[in-house]
Design a protein around this motif. Structure first.
Motif, PDB file in Angstrom:
ATOM      1  N   GLN A 279       0.823  -1.203   0.000  1.00 13.24           N
ATOM      2  CA  GLN A 279       0.000   0.000   0.000  1.00 13.24           C
ATOM      3  C   GLN A 279       0.862   1.259   0.000  1.00 13.24           C
ATOM      4  N   TYR A 280       2.123   1.096   0.392  1.00 14.36           N
ATOM      5  CA  TYR A 280       2.962   2.264   0.628  1.00 14.36           C
ATOM      6  C   TYR A 280       4.277   2.182  -0.143  1.00 14.36           C
ATOM      7  N   PRO A 281       4.288   2.617  -1.402  1.00 12.06           N
ATOM      8  CA  PRO A 281       5.555   2.644  -2.132  1.00 12.06           C
ATOM      9  C   PRO A 281       6.541   3.548  -1.402  1.00 12.06           C
ATOM     10  N   SER A 282       7.772   3.130  -1.395  1.00 10.32           N
ATOM     11  CA  SER A 282       8.715   3.826  -0.518  1.00 10.32           C
ATOM     12  C   SER A 282       9.419   4.972  -1.215  1.00 10.32           C
ATOM     13  N   GLN A 283       9.878   5.890  -0.392  1.00 11.58           N
ATOM     14  CA  GLN A 283      10.800   6.940  -0.808  1.00 11.58           C
ATOM     15  C   GLN A 283      12.104   6.271  -1.191  1.00 11.58           C
ATOM     16  N   LEU A 284      12.776   6.826  -2.151  1.00  7.59           N
ATOM     17  CA  LEU A 284      13.979   6.154  -2.606  1.00  7.59           C
ATOM     18  C   LEU A 284      15.007   7.187  -3.032  1.00  7.59           C
ATOM     19  N   MET A 285      16.222   7.023  -2.548  1.00  4.34           N
ATOM     20  CA  MET A 285      17.290   7.932  -2.952  1.00  4.34           C
ATOM     21  C   MET A 285      17.992   7.384  -4.164  1.00  4.34           C
ATOM     22  N   PRO A 286      18.593   8.166  -5.030  1.00  4.53           N
ATOM     23  CA  PRO A 286      18.503   9.611  -4.933  1.00  4.53           C
ATOM     24  C   PRO A 286      17.228  10.106  -5.601  1.00  4.53           C
ATOM     25  N   SER A 287      16.887  11.292  -5.351  1.00  4.30           N
ATOM     26  CA  SER A 287      15.900  12.024  -6.136  1.00  4.30           C
ATOM     27  C   SER A 287      14.487  11.494  -6.016  1.00  4.30           C
ATOM     28  N   ASN A 288      14.183  10.742  -4.972  1.00  2.00           N
ATOM     29  CA  ASN A 288      12.794  10.371  -4.695  1.00  2.00           C
ATOM     30  C   ASN A 288      12.114   9.661  -5.855  1.00  2.00           C
ATOM     31  N   GLN A 289      12.849   8.849  -6.596  1.00  2.00           N
ATOM     32  CA  GLN A 289      12.223   8.201  -7.734  1.00  2.00           C
ATOM     33  C   GLN A 289      12.211   6.691  -7.547  1.00  2.00           C
ATOM     34  N   ASN A 290      11.006   6.175  -7.356  1.00  2.39           N
ATOM     35  CA  ASN A 290      10.820   4.755  -7.115  1.00  2.39           C
ATOM     36  C   ASN A 290      10.261   4.127  -8.392  1.00  2.39           C
ATOM     37  N   PRO A 291      11.074   3.355  -9.118  1.00  5.00           N
ATOM     38  CA  PRO A 291      10.629   2.897 -10.444  1.00  5.00           C
ATOM     39  C   PRO A 291       9.399   1.994 -10.378  1.00  5.00           C
ATOM     40  N   VAL A 292       9.247   1.276  -9.283  1.00  8.84           N
ATOM     41  CA  VAL A 292       8.077   0.406  -9.160  1.00  8.84           C
ATOM     42  C   VAL A 292       6.814   1.260  -9.127  1.00  8.84           C
ATOM     43  N   ALA A 293       6.884   2.342  -8.369  1.00 11.80           N
ATOM     44  CA  ALA A 293       5.736   3.249  -8.308  1.00 11.80           C
ATOM     45  C   ALA A 293       5.543   3.969  -9.637  1.00 11.80           C
ATOM     46  N   MET A 294       6.651   4.403 -10.240  1.00  9.92           N
ATOM     47  CA  MET A 294       6.570   5.212 -11.457  1.00  9.92           C
ATOM     48  C   MET A 294       5.978   4.442 -12.629  1.00  9.92           C
ATOM     49  N   SER A 295       6.081   3.120 -12.588  1.00 12.07           N
ATOM     50  CA  SER A 295       5.594   2.340 -13.725  1.00 12.07           C
ATOM     51  C   SER A 295       4.152   1.890 -13.537  1.00 12.07           C
ATOM     52  N   ASP A 296       3.504   2.359 -12.496  1.00 13.60           N
ATOM     53  CA  ASP A 296       2.139   1.926 -12.205  1.00 13.60           C
ATOM     54  C   ASP A 296       1.151   3.035 -12.601  1.00 13.60           C
ATOM     55  N   ARG A 297       0.390   2.801 -13.663  1.00 15.44           N
ATOM     56  CA  ARG A 297      -0.472   3.872 -14.166  1.00 15.44           C
ATOM     57  C   ARG A 297      -1.593   4.227 -13.197  1.00 15.44           C
ATOM     58  N   ASP A 298      -2.006   3.276 -12.381  1.00 12.01           N
ATOM     59  CA  ASP A 298      -3.041   3.602 -11.411  1.00 12.01           C
ATOM     60  C   ASP A 298      -2.538   4.624 -10.395  1.00 12.01           C
TER      61      ASP A 298
ATOM     62  N   PHE B 190      24.280  11.206 -10.338  1.00  2.93           N
ATOM     63  CA  PHE B 190      23.085  11.533  -9.539  1.00  2.93           C
ATOM     64  C   PHE B 190      23.203  10.991  -8.113  1.00  2.93           C
ATOM     65  N   ARG B 191      24.429  10.604  -7.730  1.00  2.41           N
ATOM     66  CA  ARG B 191      24.686  10.112  -6.377  1.00  2.41           C
ATOM     67  C   ARG B 191      23.859   8.887  -6.025  1.00  2.41           C
ATOM     68  N   GLY B 192      23.496   8.139  -7.064  1.00  4.68           N
ATOM     69  CA  GLY B 192      22.746   6.916  -6.809  1.00  4.68           C
ATOM     70  C   GLY B 192      23.597   5.710  -7.158  1.00  4.68           C
ATOM     71  N   ASN B 193      22.905   4.623  -7.455  1.00  6.38           N
ATOM     72  CA  ASN B 193      23.635   3.393  -7.756  1.00  6.38           C
ATOM     73  C   ASN B 193      24.442   3.571  -9.036  1.00  6.38           C
ATOM     74  N   THR B 194      25.375   2.667  -9.222  1.00  5.07           N
ATOM     75  CA  THR B 194      26.338   2.795 -10.303  1.00  5.07           C
ATOM     76  C   THR B 194      26.537   1.409 -10.928  1.00  5.07           C
TER      77      THR B 194
END
Lengths: 635, 1026
Positions: B398-417, B901-905
Motif C-alpha cells: 500500500q505504501y511505495p517507498s521513498q527512494l534515494m537519490p531524487s525520490n524516484q521509485n521505479p516500481v511506483a513510477m511504472s504503475d499507471r493507477d 546523480f549520487r545513486g547506484n552505479t
C-alpha cells in the motif's frame, strides 16, 4: 463517347485544383511595420520583446554562458543545474557541485546585447515618423533610451569600453563600414549616463505597476550605473592590468573621474528620494520577528510594495507562454521536493550568516557563537573544545538581524507548515561522534538519526545522496513563495523580481556620499539607519564604508548584487585567494538529557578553495576575427 | 494462337521421330515447392526441336539419346538435362538470382528488372516476411544493399528506426504512387499488404524533384489476381526479452563502493564493517534490491494476426486484408504497450474494354499506452535507485517507498493507477482512385488520372497524477507520505492532417520492328496538405476522474496552430532501347514549392541514365558462355532537397519568435520580433548524384552480383554568412545556400542459389560503405595554422571525433604529482588508477589543445547483411546476419560516470583501484570509486569512454515446414499450410563493454543510454492458404 467522359473528368479535376494556386501560401506569423506601429498596442507588442531581452539579472539570469543565452535561460533548455551567481561569491554554495569562483563566473553578453541595441535602434529610427501625439512620442523616446542605457550598462560592466552604436546599421556587403571601434571606458559610461538622463527627462512617473520604464526607473538605473562607474574609477588601481586596451583607455578610468560619477549617483538618487514617491516597505516594525516577516513578504510579492519597488520584472505563465523561473523547484528544501528530483541547491554560507549584526552589538558583524571561549576562528569538531549547548538547532541564530531569518531557512524552523530538519550528526553519550554519514543510535529507548530522520526525504541537510541537501547547514527561502506549491516541472515559478527598489537607492546614495565626501552626510546616515530600522534595529550606526557595505550585503543578499559589488570595488581577488567557504553544522549532543545541539564550524563538506584571477575583472571581447576590436588585457 | 500452332507442329515432329533412332522422353516441370510450371520451354539443344509443358507441368518429346534438353522459363534458371534411356524426368527449376522478368516500381511507372539503367534495389513480399517485428523497418534490415537501417529503441509503438539510403539522409516515402508518409508511417505499414518495395538509390530519384535528394523508397501494395478466391490467415505469437541490460551494482558491491567514494571525498564511511559484511552475506534485512527485476518482467508477449482474401475475374479483381498487431512492454505493471489495427482494400475494375479503375483504400488505427512517467525516467530510476532500499515502506504494498537519490521509485513510477498515464492514438486513412484509359486508336498510348485523399488524425492524452511515496518509522509504526508531482494534471491534444494529391499522366509504350523500343511518360502532379493542431491542459484541485471537464478552471493552458503546404510539378520520362541491348533514359521533374520566393520557387531536376546489356551480344555469349547476364550501367542527375524553414523570403515583424513580457501582473504580453534580414533567393539544396554499376549473372543466373560506386555532391547547404559581419551589427544574416559536401561510397549485392537433389540452398549478401566529406564550409579566417588544423572542416570527413590519448593509468601518488597537469584542479583530484593523458603539445598542461582526431563518430559508415536459406522437402530455414561498422558509442551520466546523480552505479565499476587503510593501493580495472565532484579529468573524451560499436549479429532465424498435397488438407479445404518458428536479434558479436548496451541502439537523450532495450524475440506462427 467514353474518351470524352475521361477528358471531362480530367479537366474538371484540373479546374478544381488549379483555380487557387496551391503555391501562393502566406506565413501565419509575420506582420508589416506599418501594421505594427500604427497602434499603441502594436508598439506594446514590440516593446514586450525589447523588455524580454533587457539584461535584468533576475531569476532567469544564468551567469554562465550556455545555449539559449545568459538571460531568460529558461527560454531554451531550462536545465541550468540550479546554479546562481551568488555561488561564485562568499555568501552561498551549491548543494551538489563545487561551483565557485572561476572564469565561468560571468558569461559573455555581447551578441545578445548588440541584438537588443539593434532592435531598439530600429524603433528609435521610426519614432519621428509615427502618427502619434507629442506626449506619446516623448514617452517612446524616453522608454527606448532607458532600454539602450540598460543594454550599454550591461556591456560596460562586462567589457569596459565598447563600440557605441546609436542607430540601426543598414546591412551592406561592405562590412568594413559596419565595423565600429571600441570607445573608451569613460566614454561608454558617459553614454550610459546621458541615455539615463534622456530617459528620465522624457518619461513620466508611470502608472505604479513599475513594469515599464518610468522617470524613476531611469534615475534608479543611473544611480546604480553611476555608482558602478565611480567605484571602478576609484578602485581600479587596486588591481591594475596593462596592455593595449589600457593604453587606449578602453578599460580603466582615471581616479579623477570618480567624483564626477559619484556626483551623478548622488543627484540621481536624491531626485528619487526628494520626489517622495517612494518609501521603504513597512519601515517601522514592532519587533524583529515582524521585521523578518515583513522582509520576506516584500520579496514574496513585490506588487504589494509599490512604495518600495521602482522597477519590476514580472514572471507569468499564461496559457503556454511564460517568463516563469525555476527557483521554486531548485531551491525549496529537500523535504518539500514534491517529486522534483533535484531540490535544495541554494546554500547560504556560514560567513554570510556571520556577517549580520546582532541587535545587542550594532555596527559590527557578529559571528555566531558556537564555543564557550568565544574564539570562533576554528575549523572542524574538536572534542577538547567546549561548545555552547543549544536547545534547538536554530537558537544559535537568536538575536541576529531579522533579515537573516527572513532570507534563510534555519535548522528546525517551519517552512510551508513543515519543520525543516537540518542536522549533520550526533555525539553519542560515550562521546564518540558520527558526523556526515548515515546511521542511527538508540539512547534511552529513543532512536536518533545522524541527519535527523530515517529516510533522506525526511530531512534537508547534509545527506550527500542526490546532492539535494544543504551542505552549509542553512537553507534558502528569500525568493520562494510560501503559500503556493508550484508544479514540479520546468518554468513554473511566477514570483516577480524587483530589479530596482528604494532600499538600493538609499544604499547607493549612502555609499556615494561616504566614498566621495560629496552630498549630504546627515541625510546619508539617516537613510542608512532607515534601512536598519526597517530590519528591527533601534540603535543607529555611523556612516562608514564598513557599515554601508555590510548593510548592502545583507539587505540586498541573493539579489544578484554581491558579485558586482566585489567586481566594481575590486575586492574579489583579495577576498578569494585560495579561499574556503564554511558551513555551520548542527550536531545533536546525546550526552545531554534531553539532548541539546552544538554547532560546529567547518569547511563546507566536499568543497575546494577558490581563487579569483585579476584578469577576470573584464570579459574577453568575442568575435574579434570579424569585428577587429582590441581585446581586453591578458586574454 | 501462334503458340498452339507451334505446339501442334512439335507434336507432329515428335510422332515422326519414331522413324529416326529416337527415344521418347517425358517428364514434369515444377518449382522447388512442387508447384507445376506450365508453359516451360523444352528444347533439344542445338536444334529447333522442342515442346512446352502443359498446365500440369507435364511434357513429352522424342529425341535421340545423349542429347541435351534445355529447359527454360522466364525468371528461372535455365537447366540442361542429358537424355538417358526411358527417361521420365522430374525437373525442378529454381528462380534465377537476377530477377529477369521481375517488374520494379520506378516512380510514375514500372520497368522490367533487366531493363533498369539506374541503381534501384527491389525486395519482394516473401523476403520481407521472414522477420517478425511490429515495425516494417526491422523486416527490411540487412536485406537490401545500400539501405542503412538502425533501430533506436525497442519500445513498443515507437517507430523511429533510422532509415537512410546510402548515407544520404532521410528518404522520401512513396506509397502506391503518392509521397504520403513519413518514416514512422512507413514503418507502421502492414508488411503483409506489401507486394514489393523498391529503393531509388541514385539520381533516378530526380523524378521526385526537390524532396528526393536522399533517395526514395517506393512501396507497392498487393493487388487482386484473377482466379479462384484465395483466403489467407497468418498468425504469430512470440515472447520478447531484452538483448541485454547492463548490471547495476548489488547492495553488497554498492555499500563497499560508497564507502570508498566517501573516503576520497573526505567523509567517513557510510556503512560500518558490520553492515558491509551483512550485505555481503545477505543477512536478513540486508538482501538488497535489484530495481530492474522489481520493475521489469523477463519477457513480454507479442502477437500478430492477418487475414486476407485475393481473387477476381476478368472484370473485377480484389485484394483485401485485415491485420492486428499487439506488442507488449516489459514493465511488470503491464502498463506499456502498443496495438495496431490495419485494413486495406485494393480493387481493380475493368469498367469498359479500355477503361480501368483502381480503388485503393487503407485504414489504420493504432494506440500506444504508457505510464505518465516516461520510460526514460523509469529506467533511469532502476539504474540509480539505492540497492539497499526497498520498493515498499515496511514491505507494505500500500505504501511505495521513498527512494534515494531524487525520490524516484521505479516500481511506483511504472504503475499507471498510481502516477497516471499517457495515451497516443493515431487514425490514418488513405485512398486513391486511379483511372487508366488505353487509347484504342493509338497503340501503346494510355491516359491515367490519379486522385488521392489522405487523412491522419492523432489524439494524445496524458494524466499526470500526484501521488505519495512513504517512509515507515518502526518506532512509532507510522507511515509518512511525501507528495510527488502535485497537482494532478490532465491534457488532451489533437492534430489533423489532410493531403490531396492529383496526377494526370500520359504514357506511350511501343516497339517498332521488334528492335526499337520507345516509351514516354508525362505527368502533371499537384499536392496540397493542411494541418491543424491544438492542445489543452488543466490542473485538478481535487482529482475525480480523467476527464478534462473535471479539472480546475485555473491555470488552463491551450495552444494551437495551422500549416499549409503546396507543390505542383511536371514530370517527364523518355526511354529508348535497341533490341534490349542498348538502353537510354532521360527523365526530369520541373518542381514548384510554396516554400520559396515566387521568383525562385521552380526547380528543374534532370537525370540521364544508360545501360549496355553486354550479355545480349552474340559475340559475348559465344566467348563467355558462363556469364549469362552482364549489364553495364551509369546514371547522372540532379536532385533537390527542401532547405530551411518555409517563407524565409517574407520580410516583416514576427508574431512568433519574440519574447513576451508581463507588463501587468498576471497578464502576459506576447512579443513581436524585429524583422530579420531576409534572403529572397533562399532555395533548396541541389545534389548531383553519379552512379556507375554493373549487374552480373553467371551459370544461368544461379549467381548474381551487383556492384555500384556512387557519389553525391551536394551544393547549397544552408549556412549563415556570419564570417565577415562584425558581431556588433546586432542582426543575424539570413541563411544562404553556401556550403557543400560530398558522399562517396559503394554498395554490392551477391547471391547464389542452387540445389543438390531436393536440397535447395541460397546465399546472399550485401555491403555498403559510405562517408561524407565536407567540401565548402562557410566560416571566418583561421587565426593560425593550429586553428586551421584544429577547427578546419573543409575537405575533411565529417565523422571524426577528437579525444585525449590515454597513455596508461597512474600507478602511485608520485606519478600523479610529477605528471603534466591533467585538469583545471592541478592534479589535486587525480588518484592512482586514474588515466594518464598525453600532453600532446608538451606545455605541461592537458586540456582541449592536446586532443587528437582519433575516433569515428556515432554514425555507422558500413552496413552489411548476409542471408542463408535452405529448403528440403517441406522444410525451410532462413538465417539473416546483419551488422554495421566503423562507428562509436559514448555514454554519459549513469553508464559512464560513477555514482551519477549520487545513486547506484554500474557493477563494472566495482572492479576498481582502491586504497587500503595503510594507504597502499590495490589495482583494479577502473579508477578509484569517487563522486563526480571528486574527480579530475577522469571522464574526458578518450578511448576509455568512447568505444567502437561495430557489430555483427544473427538477426533472424526462421524455420518452417509447409504442408502440401496432403489428403487431409483437401478434406478440410486447405491449399497449403506453413508452420514456423523464428527468432530475432539472437546472437551479437561486438566489443565486450558495448555489448550489454546493445551496439545497434543509439545513446538516446543526454547520451545516457536509457532508451528502451532492443529485444530478442522467439515466435511461433502459422500461415494457411485456403
Amino acid at each position: 463517347m467514353k474518351i470524352y467522359k475521361l477528358l471531362y473528368t480530367a479537366v474538371l479535376g484540373l479546374t478544381l485544383f488549379g483555380c487557387s494556386d496551391v503555391l501562393d501560401l502566406k506565413p501565419t506569423d509575420k506582420l508589416s511595420g506599418e501594421d505594427l506601429f500604427s497602434d499603441p498596442e502594436g508598439v506594446k507588442l514590440y516593446m514586450a520583446n525589447l523588455y524580454y531581452q533587457l539584461p535584468v539579472e533576475d531569476f532567469t539570469y544564468f551567469h554562465r554562458n550556455r545555449d539559449g543565452g545568459t538571460f531568460n535561460y529558461n527560454g531554451g533548455g531550462p536545465n541550468n543545474g540550479g546554479f546562481v551567481q551568488a555561488m561564485h561569491t562568499d555568501i552561498a554554495m551549491h548543494s551538489e557541485f563545487g561551483e565557485g569562483v572561476s572564469s565561468n563566473s560571468w558569461g559573455s553578453w555581447w551578441n545578445e546585447g548588440y541584438k537588443l541595441i539593434r532592435d531598439v535602434n530600429t524603433l528609435i529610427k521610426v519614432i519621428p515618423d509615427l502618427d502619434i501625439n507629442d506626449q506619446n512620442r516623448k514617452l517612446l523616446i524616453g522608454e527606448t533610451a532607458f532600454i539602450r542605457a540598460y543594454a550599454y550598462f550591461a556591456l560596460a560592466k562586462r567589457y569596459g569600453g565598447v563600440p557605441l552604436i546609436d542607430e540601426a546599421q543598414e546591412y551592406s556587403t561592405d562590412v568594413e563600414n559596419l565595423k565600429v571601434p571600441r570607445s573608451t571606458e569613460k566614454e561608454t559610461w558617459d553614454f550610459v549616463m546621458t541615455e539615463c538622463q534622456l530617459a528620465a527627462d522624457n518619461l513620466l512617473e508611470g502608472d505604479g505597476s513599475q513594469r515599464r520604464a518610468t522617470k524613476y526607473a531611469a534615475l534608479a538605473l543611473k544611480s546604480r550605473a553611476a555608482l558602478h562607474a565611480a567605484s571602478l574609477a576609484k578602485f581600479w588601481n587596486k588591481s591594475p592590468v596593462t596592455g593595449e586596451a589600457v593604453d587606449k583607455g578602453l578599460v580603466g578610468m582615471s581616479e579623477s573621474a570618480a567624483s564626477e560619477f559619484y556626483q551623478q549617483c548622488i543627484d540621481a538618487s536624491e531626485a528619487i528620494m526628494q520626489s517622495e514617491v517612494f518609501e521603504l516597505f513597512r519601515p517601522n516594525p514592532a519587533s524583529p520577528e515582524e521585521a523578518a516577516e515583513n522582509y520576506r513578504q516584500l520579496f514574496e510579492n513585490p506588487n504589494g510594495a509599490p512604495q518600495e519597488a521602482i522597477f519590476i520584472k514580472g514572471s507569468a505563465i499564461i496559457g503556454n507562454d511564460h517568463t516563469a523561473n525555476n527557483y521554486e523547484i531548485w531551491f525549496n528544501p529537500n523535504q518539500l521536493a514534491n517529486g522534483w528530483p533535484h531540490p535544495g541547491r541554494y546554500c547560504p554560507t556560514a560567513e554570510w550568516a556571520d556577517m549580520f549584526e546582532v541587535y545587542d552589538t550594532p555596527g559590527v558583524s557578529t559571528k555566531l557563537s558556537t564555543v564557550v571561549d568565544g574564539n570562533e576562528e576554528y575549523e572542524g569538531y574538536d572534542p577538547d573544545r567546549e561548545y555552547i549547548k543549544y536547545d534547538t538547532p536554530h537558537d544559535v541564530y537568536k538575536g541576529k538581524d531579522a533579515r537573516l531569518w527572513g532570507t534563510a531557512i534555519l535548522p528546525g524552523t517551519i517552512w510551508k507548515n513543515t519543520e525543516i530538519v537540518i542536522q549533520a550528526g550526533f555525539i553519542k553519550p560515550d562521546g564518540s561522534t558520527k558526523f556526515l554519514q548515515g546511521g542511527s543510535t538508540t539512547v534511552n529507548g529513543v532512536k536518533y538519526y545522524t541527519y535527523g530522520s530515517s529516510s533522506a526525504s525526511g530531512h534537508s541537510g547534509f545527506n550527500p545522496a542526490g546532492g539535494n541537501h544543504t551542505r552549509t547547514g542553512i537553507g534558502f527561502k528569500k525568493f520562494l513563495n510560501e503559500p503556493v506549491d508550484v508544479n514540479p516541472a520546468w518554468n513554473q515559478g511566477t514570483l516577480d523580481f524587483m530589479d530596482m527598489r528604494y532600499a538600493e537607492i538609499l544604499l547607493n546614495y549612502a555609499e556615494a556620499v561616504a566614498e566621495s565626501g560629496l552630498g549630504d552626510q546627515t541625510l546619508a546616515k539617516k537613510v542608512l539607519n532607515d534601512i536598519r530600522k526597517r530590519a528591527g534595529h533601534t540603535t543607529e550606526v555611523d556612516l562608514t564604508s564598513e557599515n554601508i557595505l555590510r548593510e548592502r550585503t545583507v539587505e540586498l543578499c541573493f539579489e544578484n548584487k554581491r558579485f558586482y559589488d566585489l567586481i566594481r570595488r575590486r575586492d574579489f581577488h583579495e577576498l578569494f585567494n585560495v579561499r574556503d567557504r564554511h558551513a555551520i553544522l548542527p550536531i545533536l549532543d546525546l550526552r545531554e538529557d534531553p539532548p541539546k545541539y552544538v554547532m560546529v564550524r567547518d569547511v563546507v563538506p566536499r568543497s575546494d578553495p577558490k581563487t579569483f584571477e585579476p584578469k577576470w575583472y573584464y570579459r574577453p571581447i568575442p568575435g574579434r576575427g570579424a569585428n577587429g576590436l582590441v581585446n581586453n588585457p591578458l586574454y | 494462337m501462334k503458340k498452339h500452332v507451334f505446339i501442334c507442329l512439335l507434336m507432329v515432329f515428335s510422332s515422326l521421330g519414331v522413324f529416326a533412332q529416337t527415344s521418347k522422353v517425358s517428364g514434369t516441370v515444377s518449382d522447388k515447392d512442387g508447384v507445376p510450371l506450365p508453359g516451360v520451354t523444352i528444347v533439344v539443344k542445338g536444334t529447333t526441336d522442342g515442346t512446352v509443358s502443359d498446365v500440369d507441368g507435364n511434357f513429352s518429346l522424342s529425341t535421340e539419346k545423349d542429347k541435351v534438353l534445355q529447359i527454360s522459363f522466364v525468371g528461372m534458371q535455365t537447366k540442361n538435362v542429358t537424355v538417358a534411356d526411358d527417361s521420365d524426368l522430374t525437373i525442378v527449376l529454381l528462380e534465377d538470382m537476377i530477377g529477369i522478368g521481375e517488374v520494379v516500381a520506378i516512380g510514375y511507372g514500372t520497368r522490367k528488372k533487366e531493363s533498369l539503367t539506374s541503381a534501384i534495389s527491389n525486395i519482394q513480399s516473401d523476403e520481407i516476411l521472414t522477420t517478425t517485428n511490429s515495425s516494417l523497418a526491422q523486416a527490411l534490415q540487412g536485406k537490401v544493399s545500400g539501405l542503412q537501417i538502425r533501430q533506436n529503441t525497442g519500445e513498443p509503438g515507437s517507430f523511429d528506426t533510422r532509415i537512410n539510403i546510402r548515407g544520404f539522409g532521410t528518404p522520401l516515402y512513396v506509397i502506391d504512387g503518392v509521397a504520403r508518409e513519413g518514416g514512422s508511417g512507413f514503418q507502421k505499414i502492414n508488411p503483409e499488404d506489401i507486394e514489393s518495395i523498391s529503393v531509388l538509390k541514385d539520381a533516378a530519384a530526380a523524378i521526385y524533384g526537390l524532396r528526393a535528394a536522399n533517395g526514395v523508397i517506393i512501396v507497392t501494395t498487393k493487388k487482386g489476381k484473377q482466379g479462384k478466391t484465395k483466403f489467407n490467415y497468418h498468425g504469430v505469437f512470440g515472447i520478447q526479452s531484452p538483448t541485454d541490460v547492463p548490471e547495476m551494482a548489488t547492495a553488497a558491491q554498492y555499500v563497499e563502493m560508497v564507502n570508498r567514494a566517501r573516503v576520497f571525498s573526505g567523509l567517513g564511511p557510510a556503512y560500518t564493517d558490520e553492515e558491509v559484511a551483512n550485505y555481503q552475506n545477505g543477512a536478513p534485512g540486508y538482501e538488497g534490491t535489484n530495481w530492474y527485476d522489481e520493475t521489469f518482467k523477463d519477457q513480454a508477449f507479442q502477437q500478430q494476426h492477418n487475414f486476407s482474401a485475393q481473387g477476381g475475374n476478368e472484370s473485377l479483381t480484389f485484394f483485401t486484408s485485415m491485420g492486428y498487431v499487439e506488442d507488449n512492454g516489459l514493465l511488470k505493471s503491464d502498463d506499456l504497450g502498443y496495438k495496431k489495427y490495419t485494413f486495406r482494400s485494393n480493387v481493380s475494375a475493368q469498367l469498359t474494354k479500355n477503361l480501368k479503375a483502381d480503388i485503393q483504400i487503407a485504414g489504420r488505427y493504432d494506440k500506444k499506452e504508457s505510464p505518465a512517467e516516461s520510460f526514460f525516467m523509469i529506467f533511469k530510476a532502476t539504474r540509480t535507485g539505492d540497492p539497499t532500499a526497498k520498493p515498499y515502506a515496511n514491505g507494505n504494498p500500500q505504501y511505495p517507498s521513498q527512494l534515494m537519490p531524487s525520490n524516484q521509485n521505479p516500481v511506483a513510477m511504472s504503475d499507471r493507477d498510481l502516477v497516471g498515464y499517457n495515451e497516443r492514438v493515431n487514425k490514418n486513412f488513405q485512398s486513391t482512385l486511379v483511372l487508366t484509359y488505353d487509347v484504342p486508336f493509338v497503340e501503346g498510348l494510355s491516359l491515367t488520372g490519379r486522385y488521392s485523399y489522405d487523412s491522419n488524425s492523432g489524439m494524445g492524452k496524458r494524466l499526470g497524477k500526484a501521488y505519495k511515496l512513504y517512509d515507515y518509522d518502526a518506532d512509532t509504526e507510522e507511515y509518512t507520505g511525501y507528495e510527488q508531482f502535485a497537482p494532478t494534471k490532465i491534457s488532451n491534444s489533437w492534430n489533423d492532417y489532410s493531403l490531396v494529391n492529383f496526377q494526370t499522366q500520359i504514357s506511350y509504350d511501343k516497339s517498332f520492328k521488334e528492335m526499337h523500343n520507345v516509351s514516354a511518360t508525362v505527368v502533371y502532379e499537384q499536392q496540397s496538405t493542411f494541418e491543424r493542431w491544438a492542445s489543452i491542459q488543466r490542473e485538478y484541485d481535487f482529482y475525480t476522474n480523467d476527464q478534462i471537464d473535471q479539472g480546475s478552471l485555473n491555470n488552463q493552458q491551450t495552444s494551437g496552430n495551422e500549416r499549409e503546404r503546396g507543390s505542383r510539378s511536371i514530370i517527364g520520362r523518355f526511354n529508348y532501347d535497341y533490341k534490349g541491348k542498348y538502353l537510354v533514359e532521360y527523365a526530369f521533374r520541373y518542381d514548384g514549392s510554396y516554400r520559396y520566393h515566387p521568383d525562385y520557387r521552380w526547380g528543374f531536376f534532370p537525370v540521364v541514365t544508360a545501360g549496355w546489356r553486354v550479355s545480349e551480344e552474340s559475340f559475348f555469349q559465344d566467348a563467355v558462355p558462363v556469364i549469362s547476364n552482364l549489364k553495364l550501367r551509369g546514371s547522372w542527375g540532379i536532385v533537390g532537397q527542401d532547405a530551411g524553414d518555409p517563407f524565409q523570403y517574407v520580410e516583416g515583424f514576427g508574431t512568433s519568435g519574440g519574447g513576451g513580457y508581463e507588463f501587468e501582473n498576471g497578464v502576459y504580453q506576447t512579443g513581436a520580433s524585429a524583422p530579420s534580414i531576409v534572403n529572397p533567393a533562399l532555395t533548396w539544396f541541389e545534389s548531383q548524384i553519379t552512379d556507375f554499376g554493373f549487374d552480373l549473372g553467371m551459370w544461368n543466373n544461379a549467381l548474381s552480383f551487383e556492384f555500384d560506386v556512387y557519389q553525391r555532391y551536394r551544393e547549397g547547404l544552408l549556412a549563415k554568412r556570419n564570417v565577415s559581419l562584425p558581431n556588433t551589427f546586432g542582426g543575424e544574416l539570413p541563411e544562404e545556400n553556401l556550403n557543400s559536401d560530398r558522399v562517396r561510397g559503394f554498395d554490392l549485392a551477391l547471391g547464389y542459389r542452387n540445389n543438390v537433389g531436393e536440397f535447395y540452398y541460397e546465399i546472399s549478401g550485401n555491403y555498403n560503405y559510405a562517408r561524407t566529406n565536407k567540401e565548402y564550409v562557410e566560416r571566418g579566417p583561421f587565426t593560425s595554422s593550429w586553428d586551421y588544423w584544429k577547427n578546419g572542416r573543409e575537405n575533411r570527413f565529417d565523422d571524426i571525433v577528437w579525444g585525449q590519448t590515454v597513455i596508461g593509468q597512474f600507478q602511485n601518488e608520485d606519478e600523479v604529482v610529477f605528471a603534466p597537469i591533467q585538469s583545471g584542479d592541478g592534479n589535486l583530484k587525480e588518484l592512482p588508477g586514474d588515466y594518464i593523458y598525453q600532453d600532446t603539445n608538451g606545455d605541461g598542461l592537458v586540456n582541449g589543445n592536446d586532443m587528437l582526431p582519433q575516433f569515428y563518430n556515432g554514425t555507422p559508415k558500413q552496413y552489411y547483411g548476409l542471408t542463408l536459406a535452405a529448403q528440403w522437402k517441406g522444410f525451410d530455414i532462413t538465417a539473416l546476419f546483419q551488422g554495421s561498422g566503423k562507428y562509436t558509442v559514448r555514454f554519459r551520466e549513469v553508464y559512464a560516470s560513477m555514482f551519477a546523480f549520487r545513486g547506484n552505479t554500474p557493477a563494472y565499476f566495482y572492479d576498481s583501484w582502491n586504497q587500503n587503510e595503510d594507504g597502499t593501493w590495490n589495482e583494479g580495472e577502473w579508477p578509484a570509486n569517487r563522486y563526480n565532484t571528486d574527480v579530475g579529468a577522469l571522464y574526458a573524451e578518450s578511448e576509455v569512454w568512447r568505444k567502437d560499436a561495430s557489430y555483427f549479429r544473427l538477426k533472424t532465424v526462421d524455420i518452417g515446414y509447409t504442408f502440401r498435397n496432403h489428403s487431409w488438407m483437401k478434406t478440410i479445404g486447405v491449399e497449403n499450410m506453413r508452420i514456423y518458428a523464428n527468432g530475432h536479434n539472437l546472437i551479437t558479436w561486438t566489443d565486450d563493454f558495448v555489448k550489454p548496451f546493445d551496439p545497434e541502439k543509439i545513446e538516446g537523450a543526454y547520451s545516457a543510454g536509457l532508451t528502451y532495450p532492443l529485444t530478442r524475440s522467439f515466435n511461433m506462427g502459422v500461415n494457411i492458404t485456403f
